[in-house]
Design an enzyme around this catalytic site. Structure first.
Site, PDB file in Angstrom:
ATOM      1  N   HIS A  42      46.427  29.323 -10.193  1.00 40.20           N
ATOM      2  CA  HIS A  42      45.560  30.455  -9.836  1.00 40.20           C
ATOM      3  C   HIS A  42      46.249  31.773 -10.223  1.00 40.20           C
ATOM      4  CE1 HIS A  42      43.224  33.148  -7.208  1.00 40.20           C
ATOM      5  NE2 HIS A  42      42.298  32.206  -7.234  1.00 40.20           N
ATOM      6  N   ASP A  74      36.410  31.793  -2.976  1.00 37.84           N
ATOM      7  CA  ASP A  74      35.359  32.439  -2.189  1.00 37.84           C
ATOM      8  C   ASP A  74      35.406  33.935  -2.453  1.00 37.84           C
ATOM      9  OD1 ASP A  74      37.686  33.004  -0.793  1.00 37.84           O
ATOM     10  OD2 ASP A  74      36.897  32.433   1.169  1.00 37.84           O
TER      11      ASP A  74
END
Length: 231
Positions: free
Chosen positions: A192, A67
């Protein structure tokens, strides 16, 4: 959100999903949050920037984020990117470290990834808005259906494309690629780039060189990953 707000090249893919109850609930949720005076990032007019800068028929690489950044002035509608003058957050700093280690490129003096987007790198977050200072606050509010449709639209094209999936959250979308693609795509998965996980396999994964080798082998042309002062 209406189909008129969606860039033209993406309307056939997103038009149907925008008519669903889920999409209508998303629009109502965002209006309610803004009417309540909450700060929502990125600001209106920037939330679909990834689609504006990278038309569907030009997509070569998809980099999925989770996000938007939730700090003031950071989010600009492109995953992992921040406007010039804004210090690159830790995840972006780690992306630049891997870019340097992978391709030998110098560290950029800014974090604006617009140059990538204009070459066909779709910098898409799974959720396209967030409340200030509340990471993940708009997850599950309806954006997933829209970004799922974006990924599916790219995967359904016959032109070869690279999907870069960093972290478990982005990798959940891999099913959309496997089941819907009709062309030869490359899916690159790694942890990530966040400082919490980057040393578990993100560093050394060489996504940039792998993407370019694949694109060139499929006649699509390499991405110029440089982010110089002149860009």
């Amino acid at each position: 959100m209406t189909s008129d707000a969606v860039p033209e090249s993406w309307r056939p893919a997103l038009g149907p999903v925008l008519q669903t109850p889920e999409a209508r609930r998303l629009g109502g949720f965002l209006r309610t949050e803004e009417d309540a005076g909450k700060a929502i990032y990125p600001l209106r007019g920037s939330r679909l920037r990834a689609l504006e800068l990278t038309p569907l028929d030009s997509v070569k690489v998809v980099i999925l984020g989770q996000d938007p950044y939730h700090g003031p002035g950071q989010a600009m509608g492109l995953s992992f990117s921040v406007p010039r003058g804004v210090p690159p957050p830790p995840s972006l700093q780690n992306i630049f470290k891997e870019l340097h280690d992978d391709l030998g490129l110098t560290y950029p003096d800014h974090g604006d990834l617009t140059h990538w987007a204009k070459q066909g790198v779709l910098l898409l977050n799974n959720t396209l808005t967030v409340e200030a200072h509340k990471a993940g606050s708009h997850a599950g509010k309806g954006w997933d259906a829209i970004t799922d449709a974006c990924v599916a639209a790219v995967a359904a094209r016959e032109q070869a494309c690279v999907f870069v999936l960093w972290g478990g959250h982005a990798q959940k979308k891999a099913g959309r690629i496997k089941t819907l693609h009709s062309g030869p795509h490359l899916v690159l998965k790694s942890p990530h780039p966040s400082p919490l996980s980057s040393y578990r396999g993100f560093f050394g994964s060489k996504p940039f060189s792998q993407a370019n080798v694949f694109l060139e082998a499929n006649g699509r042309g390499a991405i110029d990953w440089r982010l110089s002062r002149e860009e």
